[in-house]
Design an enzyme around this catalytic site. Structure first.
Site, PDB file in Angstrom:
ATOM      1  N   HIS A   3      40.062  42.251  47.197  1.00  0.00           N
ATOM      2  CA  HIS A   3      40.651  42.368  45.864  1.00  0.00           C
ATOM      3  C   HIS A   3      39.856  41.592  44.819  1.00  0.00           C
ATOM      4  CE1 HIS A   3      44.673  42.740  48.209  1.00  0.00           C
ATOM      5  NE2 HIS A   3      44.061  43.911  48.140  1.00  0.00           N
ATOM      6  N   LYS A  46      39.290  32.121  42.376  1.00  0.00           N
ATOM      7  CA  LYS A  46      40.385  31.771  43.278  1.00  0.00           C
ATOM      8  C   LYS A  46      40.022  30.542  44.097  1.00  0.00           C
ATOM      9  CE  LYS A  46      41.790  36.576  43.957  1.00  0.00           C
ATOM     10  NZ  LYS A  46      41.978  37.657  44.932  1.00  0.00           N
ATOM     11  N   TYR A  69      46.995  30.187  46.942  1.00  0.00           N
ATOM     12  CA  TYR A  69      45.785  30.216  46.143  1.00  0.00           C
ATOM     13  C   TYR A  69      46.088  30.060  44.670  1.00  0.00           C
ATOM     14  CZ  TYR A  69      46.599  35.316  46.681  1.00  0.00           C
ATOM     15  OH  TYR A  69      47.144  36.571  46.762  1.00  0.00           O
ATOM     16  N   ASP A  95      45.803  49.063  50.025  1.00  0.00           N
ATOM     17  CA  ASP A  95      44.499  48.684  50.573  1.00  0.00           C
ATOM     18  C   ASP A  95      43.878  49.798  51.410  1.00  0.00           C
ATOM     19  OD1 ASP A  95      44.538  46.279  49.276  1.00  0.00           O
ATOM     20  OD2 ASP A  95      44.995  45.070  51.038  1.00  0.00           O
TER      21      ASP A  95
END
Length: 186
Positions: free
Chosen positions: A64, A74, A131, A168
C-alpha cells in the site's frame, strides 16, 4: 532515549530502528516515540495519524501507499508477534526503483518507510502492529501493488494459505502501478 540505534538498509532511505527496551521482573518498558530523539537520529518527528492492526498468521497487508499530495511516510512497530515487513521503492528516477528491502520486525524494532515507497507486511504469527503516518489516510489517494508480482520477486516467508483482503487481491502489478518522482529528478 527511545532510539538505541538506527541502521540504513539496502535502500538507504529505509531505516531499521532499534528501540531501548528496559526489562525487569514485571515485563518491560519502552518509549516508542520521542520527537527530539527521532529528529536527532535523522528520523521524522511529525506524525498526523496512528494506526493499529491485528493480523492472523499468514495475512498479507499491502503493498500500500498514497500518492501526492497525501503521500505517507510510515514508522512501523510490532507490539506483539512478528511480521516480515517490506518496502518497495516506487520513485521514478531512483537508483533503487523496483527494488525492495524486507526485514523481520518484532517488539523492540521499528521500520521507517519514507514517502515514495509501497509498504506491506506478512504476519508470521498472530500480530498487533502499530504505525505512525506523516499524513492522514485519504481513500482518494490510496494505491496498491500486487503483493506477489513476479517482477518484484519478494521472498515472502509464507507462500501457502496466504490471507488477503478483497481489495488487495485486485491490485495492479508493479509496471502498471502509479509511481512518484525522485527528489532532484524531473
Amino acid at each position: 532515549m527511545p532510539v538505541k540505534s538506527v541502521e540504513r538498509l539496502g535502500i538507504p532511505d529505509v531505516v531499521l530502528v532499534r528501540l531501548e527496551v528496559f526489562p525487569d521482573n514485571r515485563g518491560f518498558f519502552a518509549e516508542l516515540f520521542k520527537g527530539s530523539d527521532f529528529a536527532s537520529s535523522g528520523l521524522p518527528a511529525g506524525f498526523a495519524q496512528v494506526n493499529l492492526s491485528y493480523s492472523r498468521r499468514g495475512v498479507v497487508r499491502g503493498l500500500h501507499y498514497q500518492v501526492e499530495p497525501m503521500e505517507q511516510g510510515k514508522l512501523v512497530y510490532v507490539v506483539k508477534g512478528r511480521v516480515y515487513d517490506v518496502a518497495v521503492d516506487i520513485r521514478i528516477g531512483s537508483p533503487w526503483l523496483g527494488r525492495h528491502v524486507g526485514v523481520v520486525l518484532e517488539p523492540g524494532l521499528a521500520l521507517w518507510v519514507p514517502p515514495g515507497f509501497a509498504h506491506g507486511f506478512q504476519a508470521l504469527e498472530d500480530t498487533l502492529l502499530l504505525y505512525l503516518v506523516t499524513k492522514e489516510y485519504s481513500p482518494r489517494h490510496e494505491r496498491c501493488i500486487k503483493w506477489d508480482d513476479p517482477e518484484l520477486a519478494i521472498d515472502w516467508p509464507i507462500r501457502e494459505g496466504v490471507i488477503l483482503s478483497e481489495k488487495d487481491k485486485k491490485c495492479p502489478g508493479f509496471r502498471e502501478a502509479e509511481k512518484f518522482g525522485f527528489p532532484g529528478k524531473s
